[in-house]
Design an enzyme around this catalytic site. Structure first.
Site, mmCIF file in Angstrom:
data_model
loop_
_atom_site.group_PDB
_atom_site.id
_atom_site.type_symbol
_atom_site.label_atom_id
_atom_site.label_comp_id
_atom_site.label_asym_id
_atom_site.label_seq_id
_atom_site.Cartn_x
_atom_site.Cartn_y
_atom_site.Cartn_z
ATOM 1 N N LYS A 112 0.708 -1.279 0.188
ATOM 2 C CA LYS A 112 0.308 -0.141 -0.352
ATOM 3 C C LYS A 112 0.713 0.996 -0.193
ATOM 4 O O LYS A 112 2.254 1.203 0.520
ATOM 5 C CB LYS A 112 -0.598 -0.100 0.992
ATOM 6 C CG LYS A 112 -1.638 0.957 1.476
ATOM 7 C CD LYS A 112 -2.707 0.907 -0.235
ATOM 8 C CE LYS A 112 -3.706 2.343 0.179
ATOM 9 N NZ LYS A 112 -3.069 3.579 -0.032
ATOM 10 N N ASP A 196 -8.532 -0.397 -10.791
ATOM 11 C CA ASP A 196 -8.906 -1.299 -9.738
ATOM 12 C C ASP A 196 -10.488 -0.562 -9.537
ATOM 13 O O ASP A 196 -11.556 -0.386 -10.235
ATOM 14 C CB ASP A 196 -8.134 -1.287 -8.669
ATOM 15 C CG ASP A 196 -9.169 -1.753 -7.282
ATOM 16 O OD1 ASP A 196 -10.207 -2.317 -7.725
ATOM 17 O OD2 ASP A 196 -8.446 -2.053 -6.441
ATOM 18 N N LYS A 220 -12.715 -7.625 -8.138
ATOM 19 C CA LYS A 220 -12.848 -8.223 -6.972
ATOM 20 C C LYS A 220 -14.868 -8.472 -7.333
ATOM 21 O O LYS A 220 -15.424 -7.751 -8.252
ATOM 22 C CB LYS A 220 -13.665 -6.969 -5.797
ATOM 23 C CG LYS A 220 -11.697 -6.687 -5.324
ATOM 24 C CD LYS A 220 -12.195 -5.192 -4.360
ATOM 25 C CE LYS A 220 -10.977 -4.841 -3.815
ATOM 26 N NZ LYS A 220 -10.258 -4.075 -5.322
#
Length: 332
Positions: A112, A196, A220
């Site tokens: 991150k 994303d 996802k």
């Protein structure tokens, strides 16, 4: 692909609902306690856990994913296990080794970066420590859209010596993604750009591909409405895909594993090992990496753990009301 199952009545969903509150080992995305609503249907368990800030329309696909898991089950897999990366939150370099130790042996790490309140020096120190500890690992960084275009290019130049595989969502918007990607190519930089949030938080998830704004997609299952719908989007986009999770319990991770296990190609390790960041789970046999891979298997939920991590009554009621609103969106 088989169509999604009919939406069960709200009363049927609510009757099986269990709300849990699981503490995190470290802060991730600002989250210290992860709440989730679990549903049990004829095919098993499903998980409804959109982040707290998501509105009802954005939360509804997460419910569709949970219903698919619990009332329909998953497509047949083409592999028996899925390669996964470790995930390093925005911790200091002294904490990196302890975080990595929770994932066991892995040969890929997602780090991150662009955390609010931190600077580029923090990111460089964190990535440098990962590279020092794992000199041969594939490293990717995730900015969650936290950089400006100029900031992204500056950061990627500073992180260049660590030989990154790709940068995930360096900027927030699709136009910015495209601009960063094109400038990297003009400079001769080989780091790939992955989308994303620009896929899962857009009304048109294929816009990234049409605008030539990314080299690959981070997918996802929950925000796209389930495994089958995600497979359709990946196929239509025509870009390589990496499957990731959203701080799920093992029940939610099972949907991500099902999606990754169904894809014909997995060019990069998937971000599905995030149960290792949690200080609890709803099963005694958590979906955590074994030799850098997650097995494709069912999850046996423990009644004792559901009780141990049961959310407070007011939070359970909050989630049941949210379930009702998301159900109304899907029904409409």
């Amino acid at each position: 692909m088989h169509p999604n199952p009919p939406l069960p009545p709200l009363e049927e969903l609510a009757a099986s609902a269990r709300v849990v509150s699981v503490p995190m080992r470290v802060r991730f995305r600002g989250v210290l306690v992860r709440e989730a609503l679990l549903l049990r249907g004829p095919a098993g368990w499903g998980e409804f856990c959109p982040f707290l800030e998501y509105d009802d329309a954005e939360s509804a696909p997460w419910l569709a994913c949970a219903v698919e898991a619990a009332w329909q089950g998953f497509p047949d897999p083409v592999r028996t296990s899925v390669p996964v990366n470790a995930t390093v939150p925005a911790v200091g370099p002294r904490e990196v080794e302890d975080v990595l130790a929770r994932f066991g042996a892995v040969d890929a790490v997602k780090v991150k970066v662009a955390e609010k309140g931190q600077g580029l020096a923090d990111d460089v120190a964190r990535v440098a420590e990962v590279r020092r500890l794992l000199p041969d690992a594939g490293i990717k960084v995730d900015a969650n859209g936290g950089w400006t275009q100029d900031g992204a290019l500056e950061a990627l130049e500073a992180l260049g010596p660590f030989n990154l595989q790709y940068v995930e969502q360096p900027v927030a918007d699709i136009a910015g993604l495209r601009a960063v990607r094109l400038e990297l190519r003009r400079r001769g930089e080989e780091v790939l750009v992955a989308a994303d949030e620009s896929v899962r938080r857009q009304e048109d998830p294929l816009l990234v591909a049409r605008e030539d704004a990314a080299d690959l997609l981070v997918i996802k299952a929950p925000p796209l409405g389930g495994v089958r719908r995600a497979l359709g989007i990946i196929d239509a986009a025509g870009l390589p895909a990496v499957i990731s999770s959203a701080l799920d319990t093992s029940v939610g991770i099972r949907a991500g594993v099902a999606l990754a296990a169904t894809l014909p190609d997995l060019p990069f390790a998937c971000g599905l090992a995030t149960v290792s960041l949690m200080a609890g789970d709803v099963t005694h046999h958590s979906l955590v990496p074994e030799g850098g891979r997650l097995p494709v298997r069912e999850v046996e939920v423990s009644e004792g753990l559901l009780e141990r991590f049961a959310a407070a009554p007011d939070r359970a009621q909050w989630w049941l009301e949210r379930l009702g609103r998301a159900h109304a969106v899907l029904a409409d």
